[in-house]
Design an enzyme around this catalytic site. Sequence first.
Site, PDB file in Angstrom:
ATOM      1  N   HIS A   1      -7.986  -2.346  -1.391  1.00 50.08           N
ATOM      2  CA  HIS A   1      -8.933  -2.262  -2.499  1.00 50.08           C
ATOM      3  C   HIS A   1      -9.510  -3.664  -2.697  1.00 50.08           C
ATOM      4  O   HIS A   1      -8.818  -4.562  -3.160  1.00 50.08           O
ATOM      5  CB  HIS A   1      -8.237  -1.766  -3.765  1.00 50.08           C
ATOM      6  CG  HIS A   1      -7.652  -0.397  -3.597  1.00 50.08           C
ATOM      7  ND1 HIS A   1      -6.460  -0.017  -4.169  1.00 50.08           N
ATOM      8  CD2 HIS A   1      -8.095   0.687  -2.902  1.00 50.08           C
ATOM      9  CE1 HIS A   1      -6.202   1.233  -3.847  1.00 50.08           C
ATOM     10  NE2 HIS A   1      -7.179   1.684  -3.081  1.00 50.08           N
ATOM     11  N   GLU A  35      -9.052  -6.298  -5.553  1.00 48.77           N
ATOM     12  CA  GLU A  35      -7.700  -6.790  -5.826  1.00 48.77           C
ATOM     13  C   GLU A  35      -7.465  -8.077  -5.037  1.00 48.77           C
ATOM     14  O   GLU A  35      -6.629  -8.160  -4.134  1.00 48.77           O
ATOM     15  CB  GLU A  35      -6.685  -5.698  -5.496  1.00 48.77           C
ATOM     16  CG  GLU A  35      -6.877  -4.474  -6.394  1.00 48.77           C
ATOM     17  CD  GLU A  35      -6.140  -3.230  -5.920  1.00 48.77           C
ATOM     18  OE1 GLU A  35      -5.261  -3.343  -5.041  1.00 48.77           O
ATOM     19  OE2 GLU A  35      -6.450  -2.134  -6.437  1.00 48.77           O
ATOM     20  N   HIS A  43      -1.247  -5.213  -3.366  1.00 47.54           N
ATOM     21  CA  HIS A  43      -2.281  -4.662  -4.250  1.00 47.54           C
ATOM     22  C   HIS A  43      -2.289  -5.380  -5.606  1.00 47.54           C
ATOM     23  O   HIS A  43      -1.456  -6.239  -5.876  1.00 47.54           O
ATOM     24  CB  HIS A  43      -2.025  -3.174  -4.492  1.00 47.54           C
ATOM     25  CG  HIS A  43      -2.377  -2.298  -3.340  1.00 47.54           C
ATOM     26  ND1 HIS A  43      -3.560  -1.592  -3.268  1.00 47.54           N
ATOM     27  CD2 HIS A  43      -1.709  -2.012  -2.195  1.00 47.54           C
ATOM     28  CE1 HIS A  43      -3.605  -0.908  -2.142  1.00 47.54           C
ATOM     29  NE2 HIS A  43      -2.490  -1.142  -1.470  1.00 47.54           N
ATOM     30  N   GLU A  83       2.596  -4.488  -6.265  1.00 44.67           N
ATOM     31  CA  GLU A  83       1.499  -4.559  -7.233  1.00 44.67           C
ATOM     32  C   GLU A  83       1.622  -5.813  -8.099  1.00 44.67           C
ATOM     33  O   GLU A  83       2.719  -6.182  -8.527  1.00 44.67           O
ATOM     34  CB  GLU A  83       1.505  -3.327  -8.140  1.00 44.67           C
ATOM     35  CG  GLU A  83       1.285  -2.003  -7.418  1.00 44.67           C
ATOM     36  CD  GLU A  83      -0.177  -1.714  -7.142  1.00 44.67           C
ATOM     37  OE1 GLU A  83      -1.043  -2.521  -7.555  1.00 44.67           O
ATOM     38  OE2 GLU A  83      -0.453  -0.669  -6.519  1.00 44.67           O
TER      39      GLU A  83
END
Length: 375
Positions: free
Chosen positions: A166, A169, A259, A335
């Site tokens: 993504h 990010e 991410h 994350e």
Amino acid sequence: MRISSNFDSGNIRVIAAQNESDIKLAINKDNQSDFYQWFHFKLDTRPWISHRLTITDLEHSAYPEGWKNYQAVASYDRQEWFRVETEFDGDNLVIEHTPEQGQMYFAYFAPYGYERHLDLLAWAQSNALCEETFLGNTLDGRDMSMLTIGEPGEGKKAIWITARQHPGEAMAQWLVEGLLERLLDEDDGLARLLLDKAVFYVVPNMNPDGAARGHLRTNAKGVNLNREWATPSMENSPEVFLVTEKMQQTGVDLFLDMHGDEALPYNFVAGSEGNPNYDGRIAQLESSFKNALLTATPEFQDVFGYDKDEPGKANMTVATNAIAHAFSCLAYTLEMPFKDNIEIPDTAYGWSPIRCKQLGQDVLVAIRAVVDELR
């Protein structure tokens, strides 16, 4: 006064910019997609005058919860990115700031530009331990590049690390930069030990087109790459197709996919508990990895995160699940926050490139804890 975004990873639409106290802006959607959240623009104005910038229509953005308690980042030199006073009313993000210089940049998170990406590849491959490999082209014709660190040999583990599926990010690539800096330090004992036991295959930017275009979540065609791992194609998701093709050649013993999360103000991991072949061996490896990272850094925690999938209910189009299943290996999505790590807040910088890079170095400690047991 002028606002522009016609540069690498730029994204903003100007609605009104005649009065410093009433600047109105909006974020463009990813190409052929309804996702929008990433912004990056330049303000050219008179310094020492209070400015009020309102980014509108965020109620319908990709992750409205991400704007709550969020502070935008800004920079004068595009090197140091600091947080600025920001408020969110449910639909509008209001930035109040008095520029100290005539030119100033604002962004959703500290950008990691395409030129810096190329610099990272060039720096890494100049090390005798590292080789850069061209995997193929993206839809916009950019290179898909992979770094191989270490010498393949009998019994060595294959460790794959990907980042920035993504593109908005950016913290994911900052983490990889830090990880590479430690892994390529020939005087670092941990790096030497790991490279005796494993070969690292690193893709620092899985989505260079989306990153350059200023997308939040998709590639040039508006495709979310992290939903393509079951059936990738050169037509829609060459980035994933090329990487999985290479994985079939090298094998995978450990897979880490980096991410950023818009809403949760924590660093955490998500595993493959919902996979059909998830078993006690993988569970033990997950536990060992997490415990080592908890010991290595207070920036990581294992209380807050995503709900675990029920057994057999995993989404197999997601990278972590697809690779864990295909190779019966330990796989984690890591994350990081767009906001700050609420457990160790930094009011001036929030979660920042420096902290991302340090976490990347600490990830190597967790890899050491499992490397001997990967297969």
